[in-house]
Scaffold this active site. Structure first.
Site, mmCIF file in Angstrom:
data_model
loop_
_atom_site.group_PDB
_atom_site.id
_atom_site.type_symbol
_atom_site.label_atom_id
_atom_site.label_comp_id
_atom_site.label_asym_id
_atom_site.label_seq_id
_atom_site.Cartn_x
_atom_site.Cartn_y
_atom_site.Cartn_z
ATOM 1 N N ASN A 253 3.913 -1.697 -6.058
ATOM 2 C CA ASN A 253 5.188 -1.264 -5.472
ATOM 3 C C ASN A 253 5.754 -2.225 -4.438
ATOM 4 O OD1 ASN A 253 5.229 0.974 -7.071
ATOM 5 N ND2 ASN A 253 4.370 2.360 -5.546
ATOM 6 N N GLN B 208 14.637 -5.084 -2.426
ATOM 7 C CA GLN B 208 15.578 -4.111 -1.866
ATOM 8 C C GLN B 208 15.884 -4.423 -0.400
ATOM 9 O OE1 GLN B 208 14.207 -0.198 -3.057
ATOM 10 N NE2 GLN B 208 14.582 -0.680 -5.210
ATOM 11 N N ASP C 251 4.144 15.351 5.842
ATOM 12 C CA ASP C 251 2.876 15.665 6.497
ATOM 13 C C ASP C 251 3.116 16.585 7.699
ATOM 14 O OD1 ASP C 251 1.456 13.544 4.866
ATOM 15 O OD2 ASP C 251 2.889 12.318 5.958
ATOM 16 N N HIS D 170 0.795 7.339 6.392
ATOM 17 C CA HIS D 170 0.945 8.413 5.399
ATOM 18 C C HIS D 170 -0.148 8.209 4.351
ATOM 19 C CE1 HIS D 170 2.564 11.314 2.650
ATOM 20 N NE2 HIS D 170 2.753 10.397 1.721
#
Ligand SMILES: NC(=O)C1=CN([C@@H]2O[C@H](COP(=O)(O)OP(=O)(O)OC[C@H]3O[C@@H](n4cnc5c(N)ncnc54)[C@H](O)[C@@H]3O)[C@@H](O)[C@H]2O)C=CC1
Ligand SMILES: O=C([O-])CC(=O)C(=O)O
Length: 328
Positions: free
Chosen positions: A105, A112, A159, A187
């Site tokens: 990823n 971007q 979360d 995370h």
């Protein structure tokens, strides 16, 4: 309603989270008083599916939806956007940790970041949901040198919401009575949901619970491993709750957190609470007018110190890994 639409980009718009997020955005969950223009980015093979989603958006006849544009070219889709919600990325499957997605990823967020740097509006805010979210935000930020670094954040609001829900269930208090929840760190499974500063009806949550074993052996692992539990149960990762948290985080960022409370956001560390400067780590923050500031002056005991340090050590490893891959 003011007339100028808020231009909101969503990446991965044809995915699972997108399928919930777009309809909530269009129906006014983010900005009830302002029309919204959606700019939806997908990879080329997913554009046909995205066209179907746009047909459904049309069919809802949302009065606040001022327009929808779709495409596979980030520079076109991000042109002039005020808010970019970077969701598009491969989700993990059973048995994977989110960090396993770094290489797959990471590359998405360099492209971007560069595109946002070129074409986004001057007031752009960028929220990263795609995993591993903290380090993807670091990658996007590092590739957008002209955008102030405080405009980037990664999502730990899911979360945060999970922690509130678990605490409400344990104490029998309504969720609205729970304030000052904090998620620290990454995370990931190392995140630290902190009950020592949270409050239940204005009283210290750890004292109300009065059960350190529950905090250590139930609460913290349940919150930290909730994503994996949902993957086990559903066969795919959380989507509607992730969309809901993405909106909660963006709404509070743009329009302000509640008086007397705070929220959790992963933002670039300025060294507060001993978190190494430059890591994108989750903190307690208050927000106002599109800006956030880290809540200062909380006392951190040895238990919390150890948990925060473990999670930020993982973030430093992720940073070093993406540096090694040439992504930052
Ligand atoms: N931070 C958080 O709390 C959470 C994060 N997530 C993460 O969100 C991400 C998306 O999850 P889902 O929607 O369930 O996945 P999904 O696989 O259903 O959708 C992802 C979409 O992204 C698209 N995509 C891939 N590369 C892209 C690119 N370069 N540009 C634009 N779009 C691209 C894919 O075509 C796909 O439609 C995953 O990384 C997942 O792990 C999921 C839940 C919570
Ligand atoms: O667990 C996952 O991979 C998806 C996610 O980030 C979450 O549900 O918190």
């Amino acid at each position: 309603m003011t007339s100028s639409p808020l231009k909101v980009a969503v990446t991965g718009a044809a995915g699972q989270i997108g399928y919930s997020l777009l309809f909530r955005l269009a129906s006014g969950a983010l900005a009830a008083d302002r029309p919204i223009e959606l700019r939806l980015l997908e990879i080329t093979p997913a554009l046909k599916a995205l066209e179907g989603v746009v047909m459904e958006l049309d069919d809802c006849a949302f009065p606040g939806l001022a327009g929808v544009e779709i495409g596979d070219d980030a520079e076109k889709v991000f042109d002039g956007v005020n808010l970019a919600l970077l969701v598009g990325a491969r989700p993990r499957g059973p048995g994977m940790e989110r960090g396993d997605l770094l290489e797959a990823n990471g590359a998405i967020f360099t492209t971007q970041g560069k595109a946002l740097n070129k074409v986004a509006a001057d007031d752009v805010r960028i929220g990263v949901t795609g995993n591993p979210a903290n380090t993807n935000a670091l990658i996007a930020m590092s590739n957008a040198p002209d955008i102030p670094q405080d405009r980037f954040s990664a999502l730990t609001r899911l979360d945060h919401n999970r922690a509130i829900s678990q605490l409400a269930a344990k104490t029998g208090a309504p969720v609205a009575d729970i304030t000052k929840m904090t998620i620290w760190g990454n995370h990931s499974a190392t995140q630290y949901p902190d009950l020592f500063h949270a409050e239940v009806g204005g009283r210290n949550a750890a004292e109300v619970v009065g059960d350190q074993a529950w905090i250590e052996n139930d609460f913290i692992p349940t919150v930290a491993k909730r994503g994996a539990a949902i993957i086990d149960a559903r066969g795919s990762s959380s989507a509607a709750s992730a969309a809901s948290a993405t909106i909660d985080a963006a709404r509070d960022w743009l329009f302000g957190s509640a008086e007397g409370d705070w929220v959790s956001m992963a933002v670039r560390s300025d060294g507060s609470y001993g978190v190494p400067e430059g890591l994108v780590s989750s903190f307690p923050v208050t927000t106002k007018g599109g800006d956030w500031s880290i809540v200062q002056g909380l006392e951190i005991d040895d238990f919390s110190r150890g948990r925060i340090d473990a999670s930020t050590a993982e973030l430093a490893e992720e940073r070093d890994a993406v540096k090694g891959l040439g992504l930052i």
